[in-house]
Design a protein around this motif. Sequence first.
Motif, PDB file in Angstrom:
ATOM      1  N   PHE A   1      17.146  72.383  50.672  1.00  0.00           N
ATOM      2  CA  PHE A   1      18.461  71.826  50.909  1.00  0.00           C
ATOM      3  C   PHE A   1      18.196  70.568  51.771  1.00  0.00           C
ATOM      4  CE2 PHE A   1      19.465  76.324  50.748  1.00  0.00           C
ATOM      5  CZ  PHE A   1      20.611  76.196  50.142  1.00  0.00           C
ATOM      6  N   ASP A   2      19.225  69.496  51.791  1.00  0.00           N
ATOM      7  CA  ASP A   2      19.100  68.364  52.375  1.00  0.00           C
ATOM      8  C   ASP A   2      19.840  68.274  53.836  1.00  0.00           C
ATOM      9  OD1 ASP A   2      19.287  65.688  53.067  1.00  0.00           O
ATOM     10  OD2 ASP A   2      20.236  64.957  51.463  1.00  0.00           O
ATOM     11  N   GLY A   3      19.219  68.606  54.609  1.00  0.00           N
ATOM     12  CA  GLY A   3      19.486  68.631  56.106  1.00  0.00           C
ATOM     13  C   GLY A   3      20.085  67.187  56.801  1.00  0.00           C
ATOM     14  N   GLY A   4      19.911  66.107  55.971  1.00  0.00           N
ATOM     15  CA  GLY A   4      20.280  64.858  56.533  1.00  0.00           C
ATOM     16  C   GLY A   4      19.303  64.077  57.385  1.00  0.00           C
ATOM     17  N   ARG A   5      19.477  63.185  58.209  1.00  0.00           N
ATOM     18  CA  ARG A   5      18.694  62.407  58.930  1.00  0.00           C
ATOM     19  C   ARG A   5      18.907  62.834  60.394  1.00  0.00           C
ATOM     20  NH1 ARG A   5      19.997  58.146  56.281  1.00  0.00           N
ATOM     21  NH2 ARG A   5      17.975  58.026  55.142  1.00  0.00           N
TER      22      ARG A   5
ATOM     23  N   LEU B   1      21.929  72.035  62.931  1.00  0.00           N
ATOM     24  CA  LEU B   1      22.469  71.288  62.155  1.00  0.00           C
ATOM     25  C   LEU B   1      24.055  71.183  62.443  1.00  0.00           C
ATOM     26  CD1 LEU B   1      20.167  71.807  58.995  1.00  0.00           C
ATOM     27  CD2 LEU B   1      20.011  70.059  60.637  1.00  0.00           C
ATOM     28  N   PRO B   2      24.671  70.157  62.371  1.00  0.00           N
ATOM     29  CA  PRO B   2      26.208  70.188  62.531  1.00  0.00           C
ATOM     30  C   PRO B   2      26.887  70.555  61.031  1.00  0.00           C
ATOM     31  CG  PRO B   2      25.348  67.871  62.376  1.00  0.00           C
ATOM     32  CD  PRO B   2      24.108  68.709  62.536  1.00  0.00           C
TER      33      PRO B   2
ATOM     34  N   VAL C   1      15.802  76.475  60.771  1.00  0.00           N
ATOM     35  CA  VAL C   1      15.857  75.142  61.434  1.00  0.00           C
ATOM     36  C   VAL C   1      15.970  75.114  62.998  1.00  0.00           C
ATOM     37  CG1 VAL C   1      16.691  72.773  61.666  1.00  0.00           C
ATOM     38  CG2 VAL C   1      16.195  73.795  59.450  1.00  0.00           C
ATOM     39  N   ALA C   2      17.055  75.848  63.573  1.00  0.00           N
ATOM     40  CA  ALA C   2      17.228  76.013  64.872  1.00  0.00           C
ATOM     41  C   ALA C   2      16.295  76.934  65.493  1.00  0.00           C
ATOM     42  CB  ALA C   2      18.664  76.686  65.003  1.00  0.00           C
TER      43      ALA C   2
ATOM     44  N   ALA D   1      22.291  78.327  52.411  1.00  0.00           N
ATOM     45  CA  ALA D   1      22.338  77.499  53.070  1.00  0.00           C
ATOM     46  C   ALA D   1      22.569  77.594  54.488  1.00  0.00           C
ATOM     47  CB  ALA D   1      23.495  76.548  52.713  1.00  0.00           C
ATOM     48  N   ARG D   2      22.923  78.869  54.947  1.00  0.00           N
ATOM     49  CA  ARG D   2      22.865  79.141  56.438  1.00  0.00           C
ATOM     50  C   ARG D   2      21.822  79.666  56.811  1.00  0.00           C
ATOM     51  NH1 ARG D   2      27.484  77.372  59.165  1.00  0.00           N
ATOM     52  NH2 ARG D   2      29.446  77.469  57.552  1.00  0.00           N
TER      53      ARG D   2
END
Length: 348
Positions: free
Chosen positions: A280-284, A254-255, A246-247, A239-240
């Motif tokens: 993984f679900d990174g949200g919206r 991602l917060p 992504v960064a 996950a990390r």
Amino acid sequence: MIVWLNGAFSAGKTSTARELTGLVPESHLYDPEIVGGGLRHLLPPGRVAEVDDFQDLPIWRRLVADTAAALLAEVGGMLVVPMTLLRQEYRDEIFGTLAARRIPVRHILLDCDETILRKRIDGRVEDPGDPVRSESVRQWARDHVDAYQEALTWLRDDAFVVDTGRLTPREAAERVAQAVRDGSAGPCQIVETPEPKAETLAAGVLLFDEHDRVLLVDPTYKPGWEFPGGIVEPGEAPARAGMREVAEEIGIELPDVPKLLVVDWEPPRPPGFGGLRFLFDGGRLTEAEARRLLLPGAELRGWRFVTETEASTLLPPVRFNRFHWALRARERGCPLNLEAGVPVGCAS
């Protein structure tokens, strides 16, 4: 080093390549047409008949890159490759494979006005003793002029352009040689991702917009679109790793640690080694956050939010299947182990 001479069919690539090898010491000609010819004898006739162009065969693209690497290892120096590549994803696949082996590619486009090109096609004689074959080759070139014009939208941005409209093959070769020497035609800016030596662990992150569309990115180094993500480093939590990728890839921090959606096992398919794949679900992302997306030009050329239906036309089948089940897991609120085919982490 490889100097890849691209351009329309009948643009003079092979004649320019021959002149170029005469101008540059320790340079060698490699024509991938021989790979297509060999495949006629290696593949079952039915497989060959499935495509109109050898380039549409994955084995052709793989062998073109493998043969180039083997030739360079054998003879060294500079390899001159005259070959038309009009599909960007095929360029990605071949050049990406070479970049993974630390082989720099100078991408040169031999371009000319369409009127001049068609005149050259009409004057082409492939086999003086076989007028039927010569006309067949001419017609093949004519049939691909429109595809070449369409491809110019990315070719002119990707390659160093040499206008050959008023140049002889010798003069064109001199222009290419000079551009390679003085650095005007620099190495193709494609990410150099080392080829895996064993199974890999990879983490992808699904990011959604306010309309529940998912973010896809377009890599320069492999065919097909992809999710933000990448290889998990030794000792790193998957996950990390997804958050880090992504960064690095799109500039979004991602917060929160993303939630697991799918665990999948990708079996080895030579030359790939396969391995575990996590989604993984990174949200919206809000509209304002989406506007802040930043892409590394050497690695990603574009991004877009898509529906599941649109994703089916952009993602390779194995990635789309993983994505499809990730959406189902997101709807159910529990992760899915695709290898076992059952939900994990919650009651069924």
